[in-house]
Design an enzyme around this catalytic site. Structure first.
Site, PDB file in Angstrom:
ATOM      1  N   GLU A 282     -16.037 -32.326 -20.455  1.00 44.83           N
ATOM      2  CA  GLU A 282     -15.576 -32.568 -21.823  1.00 44.83           C
ATOM      3  C   GLU A 282     -16.716 -32.775 -22.830  1.00 44.83           C
ATOM      4  O   GLU A 282     -16.638 -32.298 -23.959  1.00 44.83           O
ATOM      5  CB  GLU A 282     -14.621 -33.753 -21.854  1.00 44.83           C
ATOM      6  CG  GLU A 282     -13.347 -33.523 -21.041  1.00 44.83           C
ATOM      7  CD  GLU A 282     -12.596 -32.259 -21.424  1.00 44.83           C
ATOM      8  OE1 GLU A 282     -12.819 -31.736 -22.542  1.00 44.83           O
ATOM      9  OE2 GLU A 282     -11.790 -31.781 -20.623  1.00 44.83           O
TER      10      GLU A 282
ATOM     11  N   ASN B 107      -7.327 -23.722 -18.929  1.00 44.11           N
ATOM     12  CA  ASN B 107      -6.978 -22.909 -17.773  1.00 44.11           C
ATOM     13  C   ASN B 107      -7.738 -21.584 -17.830  1.00 44.11           C
ATOM     14  O   ASN B 107      -7.717 -20.901 -18.848  1.00 44.11           O
ATOM     15  CB  ASN B 107      -5.477 -22.614 -17.770  1.00 44.11           C
ATOM     16  CG  ASN B 107      -4.647 -23.844 -18.014  1.00 44.11           C
ATOM     17  OD1 ASN B 107      -4.703 -24.806 -17.268  1.00 44.11           O
ATOM     18  ND2 ASN B 107      -3.853 -23.816 -19.085  1.00 44.11           N
TER      19      ASN B 107
ATOM     20  N   HIS C 178     -14.212 -24.906 -28.202  1.00 46.04           N
ATOM     21  CA  HIS C 178     -14.283 -25.935 -27.161  1.00 46.04           C
ATOM     22  C   HIS C 178     -13.706 -25.391 -25.853  1.00 46.04           C
ATOM     23  O   HIS C 178     -14.330 -25.490 -24.784  1.00 46.04           O
ATOM     24  CB  HIS C 178     -13.514 -27.161 -27.645  1.00 46.04           C
ATOM     25  CG  HIS C 178     -13.361 -28.267 -26.656  1.00 46.04           C
ATOM     26  ND1 HIS C 178     -13.898 -29.523 -26.860  1.00 46.04           N
ATOM     27  CD2 HIS C 178     -12.715 -28.352 -25.466  1.00 46.04           C
ATOM     28  CE1 HIS C 178     -13.594 -30.308 -25.848  1.00 46.04           C
ATOM     29  NE2 HIS C 178     -12.873 -29.621 -24.981  1.00 46.04           N
ATOM     30  N   GLU C 179     -12.491 -24.823 -25.935  1.00 47.41           N
ATOM     31  CA  GLU C 179     -11.839 -24.367 -24.704  1.00 47.41           C
ATOM     32  C   GLU C 179     -12.575 -23.184 -24.093  1.00 47.41           C
ATOM     33  O   GLU C 179     -12.651 -23.063 -22.868  1.00 47.41           O
ATOM     34  CB  GLU C 179     -10.384 -24.014 -24.994  1.00 47.41           C
ATOM     35  CG  GLU C 179      -9.551 -25.170 -25.524  1.00 47.41           C
ATOM     36  CD  GLU C 179      -9.614 -26.418 -24.655  1.00 47.41           C
ATOM     37  OE1 GLU C 179      -9.645 -26.280 -23.413  1.00 47.41           O
ATOM     38  OE2 GLU C 179      -9.637 -27.525 -25.203  1.00 47.41           O
TER      39      GLU C 179
ATOM     40  N   ALA D 220      -5.471 -28.924 -26.201  1.00 52.73           N
ATOM     41  CA  ALA D 220      -5.464 -27.654 -25.493  1.00 52.73           C
ATOM     42  C   ALA D 220      -5.895 -27.927 -24.058  1.00 52.73           C
ATOM     43  O   ALA D 220      -6.344 -29.027 -23.723  1.00 52.73           O
ATOM     44  CB  ALA D 220      -6.386 -26.638 -26.162  1.00 52.73           C
TER      45      ALA D 220
END
Length: 832
Positions: A316, A263, A293-294, A260
Site C-alpha cells: 500500500e 485484482n 495507485h491500482e 478500489a
C-alpha cells in the site's frame, strides 16, 4: 471463525507447495446461494513425513469432499477449517463441492440488484480471508498458485475475471489461466455490464459498469482511457519488468467498501467514481490517482507479493506513493501532492498519534484479524510519505534501480521488508538499513520548530527537532512583497538535514520561515512569532499551493494540539479562503472547519457563530465565481453553503427552483444534499423524501432517502432508523452507512441523547453478527461523534473494558474515543 495465525501460515508454507486451482462457479441457483466446486492440486514436501494440515472454506453447505479420490466427512468442518490428516509426501488432489452464500456487506461474493432497472450484478472482494466465502483455499499470500476459472451465469450476463474470458455457450464462461498469484487476488465480476473496450500496446483494456450508469461512463471514457494509457506507459518507463498479465479491465462495481482493489487484470472500483453528478477537477484528480495507485499494484503487490500481512505497507505505501507521483508526472493532474498534503497526509498524522498507532512495518502481526486493522492512514499515507522522503534522500535513480532489482529477484513470488531493503541497498552506498530502522520500525510524529539567532543581516537558523528520525527537508524563506503588502515572495529555498550539524546562516530576518517547504518529509511543523504574524496577513499570497498546504496542515495540527484556538483557524479561513485558487485547498480547509472545528471542537453555544462564519465565507466564494470561470470552486462553495445553512429558506428555494441563482442547476447529488439539510432542520417530511426518491430511484437515491429519513428530528424516525441499523440485519453495507450518517446531528443532541448509552452494547452485538465490514461502518459512521462530553468517553471506555468487541470494532472504538478525548481537551484549552 478461526483466524489464521502467522505461526500457522509459516508451518503450512513449510509443508506445502500449491500448484493449481480449478474453480467452477454456478451463479444461476437463486438469490441466496451459488454453487462452488474447487479442485486443488498440491504437493506435500519430501522430508516432512506423514503430516496434518487444513484447508479453509466458509460454506452455506459443504456437500462433498474427496482427497486423492477418497471421501472425507464434510461434517469434519470446524468453523472455516477442514482438517486434512495423515498426508504423505508427494502430490495430492483435493475436491470440494459446496453451496456458498451471497454477501450484502461487500465481502466475498457481493450480490446487488439495481433499483433503477432491476438488473443484478455480483462481484468478488476476496481480501484477507474472504476468499473462503467463494471457494476453498489454502488461504495465505505466500502459497501462490495458478488458477483456472469457469463460471455458469444467467443469460445476458458477461463474466469478467483476472484473465481474458470466453463465452463457450449456454451461459458458460472460461477465463484464461492465470500466472502464479495469491488466493486473495482472484477476482470475478458478473452481470449485464455496460462495457467499453480498446487496446493499447497490444493489450486489451476495458471499462465496465452497471447499465444504468452507462451514459455517465460513456461521458468519461476518453478521460479514463487516456489516464490508463498515460500511467501504463509511465510505469513501463520506470519499471524494467513488463506488465505481467494478459489484459487490463477496470470494473466500477456497486456497494464496494474500499476505494478500489488491485485484482490482477481486473481492478474493481467503487462505482461512485462513475460520476452521475457534477464534480470538481480535484475529484477527477482523485479518481486518476486511484487508477494510478491500482496499476502500481500490478507490480508491487501482484507480481511481487508480501509473504505475510506484517508487510502490507510494501503493497500500500508503494502504490500510494507511485499513484500520486505518477499522476503528477504523466497526466494533466500535476497538483496531486497538494491534495495529498492536505487531505491524505492528515489521515496518517492523526492515526500516528492515537493509542492504536503502529510502525509502518510492524515486526509482529500475529493473525489475519490483527492484519486487517493495519489498513489505515499509517500503511497508506505515512508509508507513502516515508517513501517520498526516501526518494528525496536516496535520489530517484537509485530508488528505481533498487525497485527493479526487487522485481527481478522476486517476480511471481513473495518478499519481505528485509528483501526490499536489500534490493534498495544493492543500488546505493547509503545505509538504507539504518534509514529503514529509523523510519519504518518506529511510531509517532516528529515536530520541527524554527529558532533564529543573531543580528539582522547575520541571522542563523536552528531547527529544534522533537523526535528521532532523520529528515532531509527544504526550508522556505519568504519576504513581504514591497509592491503588494498582502503577498509573500520566496527569497530562497534551502536544503537542510535534520538533525543539523551547525546553525544555518540565512542573512537578514525573513518575514516567514516554512520548514518542510515542498512537503518532502513527514513531520509536524511550527512557526516562530514573526512567521505566525506574516501568515495571518499573507497566507493566501504565498505563491505555491503546496507551500500553502504545508501551512494549512500546520495550523490544523496546532488546533488539534491545543496550541491554536479553533476560532483562530476559522478566522484565518474566513480571511484567506475567499482568495484561494487551489480547489483541493478550499475543499480541505472547509471540510476540517466544518466537520471538526464547528461540529466538535467548539461548544454547542459557539457553533451557531461558526456556521455563520462558514456561510459568509461560502457566500463570498459564490459571489466571486459569478462569472462562470471557476465552476469547481463554485460547486465547493455551494455544497458547503448547504451544509452550513442554519435556516431553511434559501436552500429550500434552491430546491424548489431546481437551481442555485447563477448556477449550478441542481443535479441528484445537490438535491439530496439539500433535502438532507432540510431534514436536519425539520423543514421537510416523508412525503417530500418519497417524492424525491420517485424522481431518483437509483441506488444513490435509495441511500439519499435513507440518510434523510434518519436525519428527521422526530422520535419515531430516529427509532425506525436505529432499529434498521441494530435490530435487524437487512441493510446492505451502503444503506447501513447512509442511515448512520443521517442519524447523529449536532442540532439534535437532546433528541438522540438516550441512544448514546445504547450505542456501545448494540454496536458490539451487530459487529459480532455481521462481521468486519459492518463493524467498520458501525464504528466509523454510527458512533455518536457529536456527543462530546465526559459521559460518552466514560461509557466507551467501560465498553472496551467490559465487552469483547470483535477486533475491527475494537480498533474503531479505540480511535473514536481518543478523538473524543482530544476534542474535550481542545475545548478545555479554549475555555482556559
Amino acid at each position: 471463525m478461526s483466524v489464521l495465525t502467522r505461526d500457522e501460515a509459516q508451518t503450512r508454507a513449510q509443508l506445502l507447495d500449491v500448484h493449481h486451482y480449478a474453480i467452477d462457479l454456478d451463479l444461476t441457483g437463486g438469490d441466496e446461494t451459488f454453487d462452488s466446486r474447487t479442485v486443488i492440486r498440491f504437493t506435500v514436501r519430501a522430508g516432512t513425513g506423514t503430516t496434518d494440515t487444513f484447508v479453509e472454506v466458509k460454506p452455506a453447505e459443504l456437500r462433498s469432499v474427496t482427497l486423492d479420490g477418497q471421501p472425507l466427512d464434510p461434517d469434519a468442518l470446524d468453523e472455516n477449517r477442514l482438517p486434512l490428516k495423515n498426508l504423505t509426501p508427494g502430490e495430492h488432489e483435493l475436491r470440494l463441492d459446496a453451496a456458498m452464500s451471497y454477501s450484502r456487506t461487500g465481502e466475498g461474493m457481493h450480490r446487488f440488484t439495481d433499483p433503477s432497472d432491476d438488473e443484478t450484478y455480483v462481484y468478488t472482494q476476496l481480501f484477507m480471508d474472504d476468499v473462503q466465502r467463494v471457494f476453498a483455499a489454502f488461504d495465505q499470500p505466500d502459497l501462490k498458485a495458478v488458477f483456472d476459472l469457469t463460471v455458469t451465469a444467467p443469460a445476458g450476463w458477461t463474466v469478467l475475471a483476472n484473465g481474458i474470458t470466453e463465452h463457450t455457450g449456454d451461459g458458460h464462461w472460461k477465463a484464461a489461466t492465470t500466472p502464479l498469484i495469491s488466493t486473495y487476488l482472484v477476482a470475478v465480476a458478473a452481470g449485464p455490464w455496460h462495457s467499453v473496450r480498446t487496446e493499447h500496446r497490444g493489450l486489451p483494456f476495458g471499462l465496465h459498469c452497471r447499465r444504468s450508469l452507462a451514459p455517465h461512463l460513456d461521458a468519461d471514457t476518453d478521460e479514463l482511457f487516456e489516464i490508463t494509457r498515460q500511467c501504463f506507459d509511465r510505469y513501463h518507463e520506470k519499471f524494467a519488468e513488463p506488465y505481467p498479465f494478459d489484459s487490463y479491465d477496470q470494473a466500477f462495481v456497486p456497494e464496494f467498501n474500499a476505494g478500489a482493489m488491485e485484482n490482477p487484470g481486473l481492478v474493481t472500483f467503487r462505482d461512485e467514481f462513475v460520476f452521475r453528478s457534477a464534480v470538481t477537477d480535484t475529484e477527477r484528480q482523485t479518481r486518476a490517482m486511484v487508477v494510478a495507485h491500482e496499476m502500481a499494484h500490478m507490480w508491487f503487490g501482484d507480481l511481487v507479493t508480501l509473504r505475510w500481512w506484517d508487510d502490507i505497507w510494501l503493497n500500500e505505501s508503494f502504490a500510494e506513493y507511485m499513484g500520486y507521483q505518477t499522476c503528477a508526472e504523466a497526466t494533466r493532474f500535476t497538483g496531486t501532492w497538494t491534495d495529498f498534503g492536505l487531505t491524505r497526509k492528515p489521515w496518517g498524522y492523526d492515526a500516528d498519534q492515537r493509542p492504536s498507532t503502529h510502525p509502518v512495518a510492524p515486526e509482529n502481526v500475529p493473525d489475519t484479524a490483527s492484519a486487517l486493522l493495519n489498513f489505515d492512514g499509517i500503511s497508506y499515507a505515512k508509508g507513502a510519505s516515508a517513501l517520498r522522503q526516501l526518494v528525496t534522500w536516496l535520489g530517484e535513480k537509485d530508488f528505481l534501480a533498487g525497485i527493479n532489482t526487487h522485481f527481478e529477484r522476486h517476480k511471481f513470488a513473495n518478499a519481505t521488508l528485509a528483501d526490499f531493503i536489500d534490493s534498495l541497498a544493492s543500488a546505493t552506498e547509503r545505509d538504507v538499513h539504518a534509514w529503514a530502522d529509523a523510519w519504518l520500525r518506529t511510531t509517532g510524529v516528529d515536530t520541527l520548530v524554527p529558532h533564529v539567532t543573531g543580528d539582522n543581516g547575520t541571522r542563523a537558523l536552528t531547527v529544534d527537532h522533537q523526535g528521532t528520525r532523520p529528515h532531509r527537508i527544504a526550508v522556505g524563506l519568504y519576504d513581504r512583497d514591497l509592491t503588494d503588502e498582502g503577498r509573500l515572495t520566496l527569497r530562497e529555498r534551502l536544503d537542510l538535514d535534520v538533525p543539523q550539524s551547525a546553525p544555518r546562516p540565512i542573512g537578514k530576518l525573513p518575514a516567514l520561515i516554512v520548514l518542510n517547504d515542498g512537503d518532502l518529509s513527514y513531520a509536524k511543523i511550527r512557526f516562530d512569532a514573526e512567521s505566525a504574524k506574516a501568515l495571518r496577513e499573507g497566507l493566501s499570497g504565498l505563491p505555491d499551493p503546496l507551500t500553502r498546504a504545508v501551512v494549512w496542515n500546520a495550523l490544523r495540527d496546532a488546533v488539534r494540539d491545543g496550541e491554536l484556538p479553533a476560532t483562530a483557524y476559522l478566522d484565518t479561513a474566513r480571511a484567506h479562503l475567499p482568495h484561494e485558487t487551489d480547489l483541493a485547498l478550499v475543499a480541505g480547509v472547509l471540510s476540517f472547519a466544518a466537520a471538526q472545528v464547528a461540529d466538535r471542537y467548539l461548544t454547542p453555544e459557539q457553533r451557531p457563530a461558526a456556521l455563520a462564519t462558514l456561510s459568509d465565507l461560502c457566500r463570498d466564494l459564490i459571489r466571486r465565481t459569478e462569472d462562470g470561470d471557476h465552476p469547481g470552486l463554485r460547486l465547493i462553495a455551494v455544497r458547503h453553503s448547504i451544509d452550513a445553512a442554519a435556516h431553511p429558506d434559501t436552500i429550500a428555494a434552491w430546491l424548489a427552483d431546481g437551481t442555485v441563482p447563477g448556477g449550478p442547476e441542481l443535479d441528484p447529488e445537490l438535491r439530496w444534499r439539500i433535502l438532507t439539510r432540510l431534514a436536519v432542520l425539520g423543514a421537510t417530511d416523508e412525503t417530500a423524501i418519497a417524492a424525491e426518491l420517485e424522481r431518483d430511484p437509483s441506488a444513490t437515491g435509495q441511500e439519499g432517502a435513507a440518510r434523510c429519513r434518519a436525519a428527521l428530528p422526530d422520535a419515531e424516525a430516529k427509532s425506525r432508523a436505529w432499529a434498521a441499523m441494530f435490530a435487524t440485519d437487512d441493510l446492505s453495507n451502503y444503506l447501513f452507512t447512509a442511515t448512520a450518517r443521517g442519524f447523529w446531528q449536532p442540532e439534535q443532541a437532546d433528541l438522540v441523547a438516550d441512544y448514546v448509552p445504547r450505542y456501545y452494547a448494540e454496536a458490539v452485538a451487530v459487529a459480532a453478527r455481521r462481521g468486519p465490514a459492518i463493524a467498520d461502518a458501525a464504528g466509523r459512521w454510527a458512533f455518536p461523534a457529536y456527543a462530546v462530553d465526559a459521559d460518552t468517553l466514560r461509557l466507551g471506555r467501560e465498553c472496551l473494558d467490559a465487552a469483547d468487541p470483535i477486533p475491527a470494532l475494537r480498533r474503531k472504538l479505540v480511535d473514536q474515543l481518543d478523538d473524543l478525548a482530544r476534542a474535550l481537551r481542545v475545548r478545555e484549552n479554549q475555555a482556559g
